[in-house]
Design an enzyme around this catalytic site. Structure first.
Site, PDB file in Angstrom:
ATOM      1  CG  ASP A  33      -1.864   1.151   1.286  1.00 28.25           C
ATOM      2  OD1 ASP A  33      -1.642   2.134   0.547  1.00 28.25           O
ATOM      3  OD2 ASP A  33      -2.823   1.086   2.069  1.00 28.25           O
ATOM      4  CG  LEU A  34       2.103   2.842  -3.749  1.00 29.68           C
ATOM      5  CD1 LEU A  34       1.796   3.455  -5.109  1.00 29.68           C
ATOM      6  CD2 LEU A  34       3.601   2.632  -3.601  1.00 29.68           C
ATOM      7  CE1 TYR A  57      -6.908   9.990  -4.222  1.00 29.67           C
ATOM      8  CE2 TYR A  57      -7.041  11.282  -6.236  1.00 29.67           C
ATOM      9  CZ  TYR A  57      -7.594  10.863  -5.051  1.00 29.67           C
ATOM     10  OH  TYR A  57      -8.845  11.309  -4.681  1.00 29.67           O
ATOM     11  CB  THR A  58      -5.403   7.857 -11.731  1.00 27.61           C
ATOM     12  OG1 THR A  58      -6.204   6.763 -11.281  1.00 27.61           O
ATOM     13  CG2 THR A  58      -3.960   7.423 -11.873  1.00 27.61           C
ATOM     14  CG  ASP A  74      -2.192  14.567 -20.700  1.00 28.42           C
ATOM     15  OD1 ASP A  74      -2.218  13.873 -19.657  1.00 28.42           O
ATOM     16  OD2 ASP A  74      -3.184  14.719 -21.427  1.00 28.42           O
ATOM     17  CE1 TYR A 107      -3.262  11.869 -11.785  1.00 26.82           C
ATOM     18  CE2 TYR A 107      -3.489  13.265 -13.726  1.00 26.82           C
ATOM     19  CZ  TYR A 107      -3.077  12.082 -13.144  1.00 26.82           C
ATOM     20  OH  TYR A 107      -2.475  11.119 -13.917  1.00 26.82           O
ATOM     21  CE  LYS A 164       1.384  11.081 -12.136  1.00 24.97           C
ATOM     22  NZ  LYS A 164       1.720   9.707 -11.663  1.00 24.97           N
TER      23      LYS A 164
HETATM   24  N1  LIG Z   1      -5.167   7.191 -17.224  1.00 29.70           N
HETATM   25  C1  LIG Z   1      -4.665   8.213 -17.904  1.00 29.70           C
HETATM   26  O1  LIG Z   1      -5.311   8.755 -18.801  1.00 29.70           O
HETATM   27  C2  LIG Z   1      -3.275   8.723 -17.621  1.00 29.70           C
HETATM   28  C3  LIG Z   1      -2.846   9.837 -18.317  1.00 29.70           C
HETATM   29  C4  LIG Z   1      -1.556  10.316 -18.085  1.00 29.70           C
HETATM   30  C5  LIG Z   1      -0.749   9.699 -17.179  1.00 29.70           C
HETATM   31  N2  LIG Z   1      -1.199   8.640 -16.480  1.00 29.70           N
HETATM   32  C6  LIG Z   1      -0.296   8.051 -15.503  1.00 29.70           C
HETATM   33  O2  LIG Z   1      -0.060   6.711 -15.860  1.00 29.70           O
HETATM   34  C7  LIG Z   1       0.120   5.921 -14.674  1.00 29.70           C
HETATM   35  C8  LIG Z   1      -0.853   4.765 -14.713  1.00 29.70           C
HETATM   36  O3  LIG Z   1      -2.179   5.305 -14.733  1.00 29.70           O
HETATM   37  P1  LIG Z   1      -3.459   4.390 -14.976  1.00 29.70           P
HETATM   38  O4  LIG Z   1      -4.326   5.070 -15.917  1.00 29.70           O
HETATM   39  O5  LIG Z   1      -3.025   2.972 -15.235  1.00 29.70           O
HETATM   40  O6  LIG Z   1      -4.134   4.487 -13.566  1.00 29.70           O
HETATM   41  P2  LIG Z   1      -5.187   3.526 -12.871  1.00 29.70           P
HETATM   42  O7  LIG Z   1      -5.845   2.666 -13.882  1.00 29.70           O
HETATM   43  O8  LIG Z   1      -6.019   4.405 -12.003  1.00 29.70           O
HETATM   44  O9  LIG Z   1      -4.255   2.610 -11.990  1.00 29.70           O
HETATM   45  C9  LIG Z   1      -3.603   3.145 -10.897  1.00 29.70           C
HETATM   46  C10 LIG Z   1      -3.098   1.986 -10.089  1.00 29.70           C
HETATM   47  O10 LIG Z   1      -2.514   2.530  -8.888  1.00 29.70           O
HETATM   48  C11 LIG Z   1      -2.910   1.694  -7.836  1.00 29.70           C
HETATM   49  N3  LIG Z   1      -2.913   2.395  -6.565  1.00 29.70           N
HETATM   50  C12 LIG Z   1      -3.583   3.534  -6.260  1.00 29.70           C
HETATM   51  N4  LIG Z   1      -3.394   3.827  -4.955  1.00 29.70           N
HETATM   52  C13 LIG Z   1      -2.579   2.860  -4.453  1.00 29.70           C
HETATM   53  C14 LIG Z   1      -2.031   2.609  -3.179  1.00 29.70           C
HETATM   54  N5  LIG Z   1      -2.298   3.394  -2.122  1.00 29.70           N
HETATM   55  N6  LIG Z   1      -1.230   1.529  -3.013  1.00 29.70           N
HETATM   56  C15 LIG Z   1      -0.977   0.711  -4.067  1.00 29.70           C
HETATM   57  N7  LIG Z   1      -1.477   0.895  -5.301  1.00 29.70           N
HETATM   58  C16 LIG Z   1      -2.265   1.956  -5.478  1.00 29.70           C
HETATM   59  C17 LIG Z   1      -4.313   1.252  -8.182  1.00 29.70           C
HETATM   60  O11 LIG Z   1      -4.648   0.121  -7.444  1.00 29.70           O
HETATM   61  P3  LIG Z   1      -6.165  -0.430  -7.370  1.00 29.70           P
HETATM   62  O12 LIG Z   1      -6.390  -1.074  -8.692  1.00 29.70           O
HETATM   63  O13 LIG Z   1      -6.139  -1.365  -6.225  1.00 29.70           O
HETATM   64  O14 LIG Z   1      -7.023   0.776  -7.149  1.00 29.70           O
HETATM   65  C18 LIG Z   1      -4.177   1.000  -9.671  1.00 29.70           C
HETATM   66  O15 LIG Z   1      -3.737  -0.303  -9.937  1.00 29.70           O
HETATM   67  C19 LIG Z   1      -0.065   6.877 -13.502  1.00 29.70           C
HETATM   68  O16 LIG Z   1       1.173   7.360 -13.091  1.00 29.70           O
HETATM   69  C20 LIG Z   1      -0.877   8.015 -14.105  1.00 29.70           C
HETATM   70  O17 LIG Z   1      -0.678   9.219 -13.412  1.00 29.70           O
HETATM   71  C21 LIG Z   1      -2.447   8.125 -16.686  1.00 29.70           C
END
Ligand SMILES: NC(=O)c1ccc[n+]([C@@H]2O[C@H](COP(=O)([O-])OP(=O)(O)OC[C@H]3O[C@@H](n4cnc5c(N)ncnc54)[C@H](OP(=O)(O)O)[C@@H]3O)[C@@H](O)[C@H]2O)c1
Length: 284
Positions: free
Chosen positions: A9-10, A34-35, A75, A98, A102
């Site tokens: 747990d982060l 945290y997304t 982005d 957010y 980031k």
């Molecule tokens: N989605 C986008 O459009 C987007 C755009 C730009 C950048 N990003 C970046 O890309 C990366 C991946 O994003 P994503 O879209 O794959 O996000 P996501 O689908 O929301 O996945 C985030 C992951 O983080 C985990 N997490 C959150 N809080 C946690 C905690 N306290 N301890 C352990 N794990 C935790 C979640 O676990 P659970 O599954 O258990 O909740 C989930 O597996 C991130 O750095 C995000 O900022 C995403």
């Protein structure tokens, strides 16, 4: 070795320390964050713990054991006021909590001074989890008309392509000698090529969906096996779809630094989406 939230747990610093000390990795890839962009507006403390404090501690612990850190950013570190692709030298100026967290996460990692790669990506989707592709497919089974924002522009990027791109960069870096690796640290934009709006993206998703054969597991899960009923996609303005967090109107990222250093170019967003439907059996 991979961990999920239950094992690591982060929000718990001792979990991070213990995992890194136990595993003694050469490279840590932090894809967690945290997304929840809107929720972050009212949960800034929680967002900071996961997006700033956790990667900062990972970086410190990694440095102690001589490991490198790969981290993903967004982005949304930009305000979207530009109308040409942002490169890594453009000054960030996030307009929501957010994005601010980031950006602070990026800065915290860089301040530790360990070998690192920060990949800023955008509009990420895949065949699992919660994302725009799966939301549109669900809505397509529920509503005759979808009203989707048409004045925000970006490059939808398939998570599978980000994973492949990351692996390719790591393979190339692994060819370097130890000293070169120890000095390595940079930010790279890693997104699909091209540009579209959420509305156009939704339309192309529905086109692909209409041609999907039966029996593809991820697609059946997304649509709960129900028929698609959407007949119209109507473009609306951001003003017509108010959200707690502001979003950049334009967040196309130039990937030329990635191409220059690693010869890597991700395919156009429309080709990536086509591949998701064509090769949908691959886990996204
Ligand atoms: N989605 C986008 O459009 C987007 C755009 C730009 C950048 N990003 C970046 O890309 C990366 C991946 O994003 P994503 O879209 O794959 O996000 P996501 O689908 O929301 O996945 C985030 C992951 O983080 C985990 N997490 C959150 N809080 C946690 C905690 N306290 N301890 C352990 N794990 C935790 C979640 O676990 P659970 O599954 O258990 O909740 C989930 O597996 C991130 O750095 C995000 O900022 C995403």
């Amino acid at each position: 070795m991979a961990f999920d939230r239950h094992e690591l747990d982060l929000s718990k610093p001792d979990h991070i320390r213990r995992a890194i000390r136990d595993v003694q990795p050469n490279v840590i890839v932090n894809a967690a964050a945290y997304t929840s962009v809107d929720q972050a507006e009212r949960e800034e403390t929680q967002a900071r713990i996961i997006n700033v404090d956790a990667p900062a501690l990972m970086a410190e612990e990694a440095k102690k054991i001589g490991a490198a850190l790969v981290h993903y950013s967004t982005d949304y570190v930009f305000d979207g006021s530009k109308n040409l692709p942002y490169d890594e030298n453009d000054p960030p100026s996030p307009i929501n909590v957010y994005g601010k967290t980031k950006l602070a996460g990026e800065e915290a990692i860089r301040a530790v001074g360990l070998p690192h790669l920060i990949f800023r990506t955008a509009w990420v989707y895949g065949t699992k989890g919660r994302n725009f592709l799966l939301t549109i497919l669900r809505l397509a089974t529920e509503r005759e008309e979808l009203r989707i924002v048409r004045d925000q522009f970006g490059a939808p990027t398939w998570s599978h392509e980000i994973a492949k791109g990351t692996a390719r960069v790591l393979r190339q870096l692994s060819q370097l000698d130890r000293e070169a690796i120890s000095k390595f640290g940079d930010i790279y934009h890693m997104t699909a090529a091209g540009k579209t709006s959420w509305c156009e993206f939704a339309k192309v998703i529905l086109e692909g969906a209409s041609r999907m054969p039966r029996g593809i597991t991820w697609f059946e899960t997304a649509t709960k096996g129900q028929p698609l009923v959407t007949r119209r996609v109507v473009g609306i303005t951001t003003e017509e779809y108010p959200t707690p967090a502001r979003r950049p109107f334009y967040s196309v990222l130039s990937n030329s630094h990635l191409k220059q250093d690693f010869g890597l170019e991700l395919p156009d967003w429309s080709l990536q989406l086509r591949a998701v439907f064509a090769e949908g059996r691959i886990n996204g």
